[in-house]
Design an enzyme around this catalytic site. Structure first.
Site, PDB file in Angstrom:
ATOM      1  N   LYS A   1       0.797  -1.224   0.000  1.00 34.58           N
ATOM      2  CA  LYS A   1       0.000   0.000   0.000  1.00 34.58           C
ATOM      3  C   LYS A   1       0.826   1.270   0.000  1.00 34.58           C
ATOM      4  O   LYS A   1       0.347   2.311  -0.368  1.00 34.58           O
ATOM      5  CB  LYS A   1      -0.949  -0.004   1.199  1.00 34.58           C
ATOM      6  CG  LYS A   1      -1.978  -1.096   1.098  1.00 34.58           C
ATOM      7  CD  LYS A   1      -2.911  -1.065   2.280  1.00 34.58           C
ATOM      8  CE  LYS A   1      -3.910  -2.198   2.158  1.00 34.58           C
ATOM      9  NZ  LYS A   1      -4.763  -2.290   3.321  1.00 34.58           N
ATOM     10  N   CYS A   2       2.065   1.154   0.445  1.00 28.00           N
ATOM     11  CA  CYS A   2       2.899   2.344   0.446  1.00 28.00           C
ATOM     12  C   CYS A   2       3.142   2.850  -0.967  1.00 28.00           C
ATOM     13  O   CYS A   2       3.433   4.004  -1.185  1.00 28.00           O
ATOM     14  CB  CYS A   2       4.225   2.072   1.141  1.00 28.00           C
ATOM     15  SG  CYS A   2       4.057   1.801   2.910  1.00 28.00           S
TER      16      CYS A   2
END
Length: 961
Positions: A899-900
């Protein structure tokens, strides 16, 4: 100023020279000697001797010397009048006044000789002489000179009041002298305090006042007001004019009623607002005058005035002007005045104003300033502005169900005085007017110019129109009844130019703030685009406003900030670590965040780390178990109302949460938390709509209050009093990360009014009870918590920037509104790593996603970005871009995500793989060859926790161990 003795002697000398003299008239020789050489004592004795017997005065008129007698009577009238003027309290004043009353009686002097016109004009001649010698000035001074304590016993006072009205029974109503006399009566007599006009003589006095001829004063009103500059005189004139005219409402002609209302309006406009605040006791007004001033805005008077005006529909222009001035002259009365007008029996004033005046009004059609400010529209403004005030007031106590009842609701009847179609037309007129007045490049005329036909500056008219259109728009936001794009003014402006001008104006305002501190009202008004955005923001599309907001923030970011702050937080304790380490840090400055995982290792410190930090932060602090925030049935958050939340430590947490939420908005991150509508209203500084807002907090309480409001039975039978039950205190004040345990306390109550437990709720006071309950639950219980949160929020984002949004827009700005996922836009801004958009796997991927419903699309978006809501301004604003990466040929793997980086990746279907966690996370999207397999794997991944990096690494580590 009364004439001196020497002036009187000069006056008497001139009188002797003026009148012919005949010494041979033996029958009037005594009277001639008296006029020629008398002193005050002899004059008084003569008046006393003849005052009570008109025959003694008038008998010589029928003799051979009648002509001389007439001339002597004119001289005698002036002598005794000057005696009264010099000594109104002398022993002979009453006798003098009685003599004048006889001489000024046309019925008596005119009957002396039917064939002798000399006698029939005597009263008229004496009246003209007295008017030439300042009749009204001296009578007014004489009345004022009588001590207030002697008024009830004064025999002179009724005679003085009779003398003041005598010209109106003598002069021809069409004569100039008649009009001048009426003007002077208002200037010198009706400016006297009401308590100095004895009640015993008021009936006779009012019956002799020619109030039915008020229309002859239409041109004299400015002179009357200018001749009475003292505020006390104007107060008295208002009170007296109202006191003596009100009984005649049913008989006044249209012209007289119009002049009466215009007269009162002009008088009130001539008094400053602060002067009319009677509670401040700025002026020595007598109790009777104060009483009349208060009753002008009373229900009885307004009802009778409305009934009278119905006889002449066109008089409502004057009525509207009068009511607007009455509301403006004393702001503390305004709300009661409007409520009284709305409740007056005998018709629906809102309907009448709209259907008879506003519906056909040219105002709001042509949107150019020149057309709007055309003086020929003077008669159109009072009805429209009064209607704006009245309808705004009506919405304050009208629930949404009363505004537009559903067909299934048989309990609640409509209280809306206008139909929805009428509201659509009315609101469009108001929107066009407000937009024109806010958008004018030269705001000087708005600030200083006045609305034609009414004593109101344009900025005052703009405020009334803006408040009404805001209130109607708010109803439409909660329960839409207008057509699509009804509120937009796109056709009237160039959007791109508007945006650039708004950004420029905001930069100018910031410069002024830096140079000279807080902006004055005049400086703020120099920014027309900001005026539109701050007051009628809904006239501009919300995506345009959000882009302007981002431009404002970008400009703010360009200013120098202190150095980068560094923050290290532990997963599972992110909120507490941030709270402990960010105190005193410039929250607007860049913050380098390091997240420590459960193994003590640094997680990836990529560009998306703040998203990960903020998502975890919100998950911790907004949890109901933490005790700072609660959720309603719609899972919308609001501050916990319990008293422990008002402790200093809790308030520090609210302030800190506000700072972090502000930081997220400032940097353009989505705030997935949904806040309750009533809390968002506080956020924006809007007045709570007490009953409707309560529905989002406590539906059961709301329904109970609605039932009470419409209950046909007597509320006293329910045994309800002015108290409200409150929850018990927590067992102990817990650390922020622990759940709370409460002690219920059914007997603990809060008084809504002093001694509220002993005040029963009745049919008459139930609206007050409903408002107090709502206000307590919506405002008082969370006042300190809300203020602390907003203090932290506004440390990051200036409150001026939030004025561009309403509560629905704030949800969109935060990213908490469920906008549809636009696949065309998403595909346009998607990047590929190891793929290209022509490959079969990518084509199949988009075909599969295209079959998803909105809920599945949001789940995919949350899977990839940690947020279920698309960026408001489109996926071009998603940083980094949505990226699909190649992950080999094995179709057994499930999609996963880091998700980063917002990357769509893959993980192993089975954990039976001898690879490290780090290397597993690098696996990416397999090259699925079958569309059905791709669909199954994608749905399995987005609806399970295996795709989340944190849960995946935890599960995998447990498997390996």
């Amino acid at each position: 100023m009364l004439p001196s003795l020497e002036q009187r002697r000069v006056s008497l000398t001139s009188l002797k020279a003026w009148f012919p003299w005949r010494s041979e008239c033996e029958n009037v020789s005594q009277l001639r000697s008296l006029v020629d050489g008398t002193d005050e004592e002899e004059l008084g004795q003569w008046s006393t001797a003849v005052a009570d017997n008109s025959e003694d005065i008038l008998q010589p008129a029928t003799g051979p010397d009648g002509y001389i007698w007439r001339l002597l009577m004119r001289r005698m009238s002036l002598l005794i009048f000057h005696s009264i003027a010099n000594s109104p309290q002398s022993a002979y004043a009453v006798s003098h006044l009685k003599v004048l009353k006889v001489l000024l009686s046309p019925a008596k002097t005119g009957a002396l000789g039917a064939n002798n016109s000399v006698h029939s004009t005597l009263a008229k001649d004496i009246t003209s002489d007295l008017l030439d010698h300042n009749l009204y000035t001296h009578v007014g001074n004489a009345i004022r000179s009588i001590p207030i304590e002697a008024y009830s016993l004064s025999a002179a006072l009724p005679l003085l009041m009779s003398l003041a009205t005598s010209p109106f029974s003598i002069l021809a109503p069409t004569s100039l002298s008649y009009q001048q006399s009426l003007t002077l009566l208002f200037v010198h007599i009706l400016t006297i305090p009401l308590n100095r006009l004895p009640r015993l003589s008021q009936t006779d006095f009012s019956s002799r006042l020619p109030l039915s001829s008020l229309d002859i004063l239409s041109l004299s009103i400015p002179d009357i007001i200018a001749s009475s500059p003292a505020p006390e005189s104007r107060f008295n004139l208002i009170a007296n004019l109202y006191e003596f005219t009100r009984p005649l409402y049913r008989t006044l002609s249209l012209s007289a009623l119009d002049v009466y209302l215009h007269f009162l309006t002009e008088l009130m406009d001539a008094i400053s607002i602060s002067s009319f605040e009677l509670k401040q006791s700025l002026y020595q007004l007598d109790p009777h005058t104060k009483e009349r001033l208060v009753t002008i805005s009373g229900a009885d008077h307004l009802t009778s005035l409305l009934i009278a005006s119905k006889r002449y529909p066109y008089s409502q222009w004057s009525l509207a002007s009068f009511l607007l001035s009455l509301g403006a002259i004393c702001p503390t009365w305004r709300e009661n005045l409007l409520s009284t007008l709305l409740g007056c029996p005998g018709g629906n004033l809102v309907q009448e104003l709209y259907r008879e005046f506003v519906r056909t009004s040219p105002l709001g059609r042509d949107c150019s300033p020149k057309a709007l400010m055309d003086p020929s529209f003077a008669s159109a403004w009072p009805p429209l502005l009064l209607l704006s005030d009245l309808y705004t007031q009506s919405l304050l106590t009208m629930g949404d169900e009363e505004f537009s009842p559903t067909a299934s609701n048989t309990i609640i009847a409509s209280r809306n005085p206008l139909t929805l179609d009428e509201l659509i037309d009315f609101s469009k007129k108001l929107l066009n007017i407000a937009n024109t007045l806010w958008s004018m490049e030269d705001q000087t005329n708005v600030q200083e110019g006045r609305v034609p036909g009414i004593n109101l500056k344009w900025e005052g008219a703009r405020e009334k129109v803006t408040k009404c259109v805001q209130a109607i728009h708010e109803r439409d936001s909660r329960k839409q009844f207008t057509p699509q794009d009804h509120w937009l003014v796109n056709s009237q402006i160039d959007i791109q130019s508007f945006v650039e001008a708004a950004v420029f104006e905001e930069a100018q305002q910031n410069q002024r703030l830096n140079d000279s501190g807080p902006l004055s009202k005049c400086q703020v008004a120099l920014s027309p685009r900001l005026g539109v955005l701050n007051n009628i923001p809904f006239a501009i599309p919300v995506d345009v406003r959000v882009s302007i907001f981002r431009r404002f923030v970008t400009n703010d970011m360009s200013r120098d900030r202190s150095g980068t702050a560094r923050l290290s937080v532990r997963r599972g304790s992110i909120a507490q670590d941030a709270f402990d380490n960010l105190a005193g840090v410039d929250i607007k400055a860049p913050i380098e965040i390091t997240i420590i995982d459960q193994f003590g290792q640094d997680e990836d410190a990529s560009d998306g780390v703040f998203k990960e930090f903020f998502a975890s932060f919100c998950e911790e602090v907004f949890s109901e178990d933490r005790g700072l925030w609660l959720a309603n049935k719609e899972q919308e958050r609001y501050p916990n109302p319990h008293s422990y939340a008002t402790k200093q430590h809790s308030l520090e947490w609210y302030r800190f949460i506000g700072r972090i939420v502000g930081k997220a908005i400032y940097e353009g991150h989505s705030v997935s938390v949904q806040f309750a509508g009533f809390f968002l209203r506080k956020w924006l500084g809007k007045q709570e709509s007490f009953l409707d807002d309560l529905q989002s907090l406590d539906p059961d309480l709301w329904q109970g209050l609605v039932n009470l409001k419409h209950c046909a039975d007597n509320p006293q039978d329910l045994n309800v009093n002015f108290t409200i039950a409150v929850d018990g205190e927590p067992l102990a004040f817990p650390p922020p990360h622990r759940a709370l345990t409460y002690i219920p306390s059914e007997n603990e109550t809060h008084d809504l009014i002093p001694n509220g437990s002993n005040v029963a709720v009745t049919r008459e006071n139930r609206l007050q009870y409903i408002q107090l309950v709502s206000h307590y639950r919506l405002s008082e219980q969370i006042k300190l918590q809300s203020e602390a949160f907003f203090e932290g929020l506004l440390e990051v984002i200036d409150s001026r920037l939030f004025r561009m949004f309403n509560q629905q827009d704030i949800g969109i700005l935060l990213g908490s509104a469920f906008l549809p996922v636009d696949l065309v836009d998403l595909r346009k801004h998607t990047e590929y790593d190891g793929y290209n958009d022509a490959e079969l796997t990518i084509i199949a991927f988009w075909k599969v996603v295209d079959t998803f419903d909105q809920e599945e699309r949001r789940a995919l978006l949350e899977f990839v970005t940690s947020c279920r809501r698309p960026p408001l301004l489109g996926f071009k604003d998603l940083v980094p871009n949505f990226t699909v990466c190649h992950a080999g040929e094995d179709e057994q793997y499930l999609p996963t995500v880091s998700k980063c980086h917002n990357l769509l990746k893959a993980c192993l279907r089975s954990f039976r793989c001898p690879m490290s966690v780090d290397s597993l996370i690098l696996w990416q999207l397999p090259r699925y060859k079958n569309e059905h397999v791709l669909r199954d794997k994608l749905l399995q991944a987005i609806h399970s926790d295996t795709g989340h990096p944190q849960s995946f690494t935890t599960e995998l580590s447990q498997h390996i161990l």
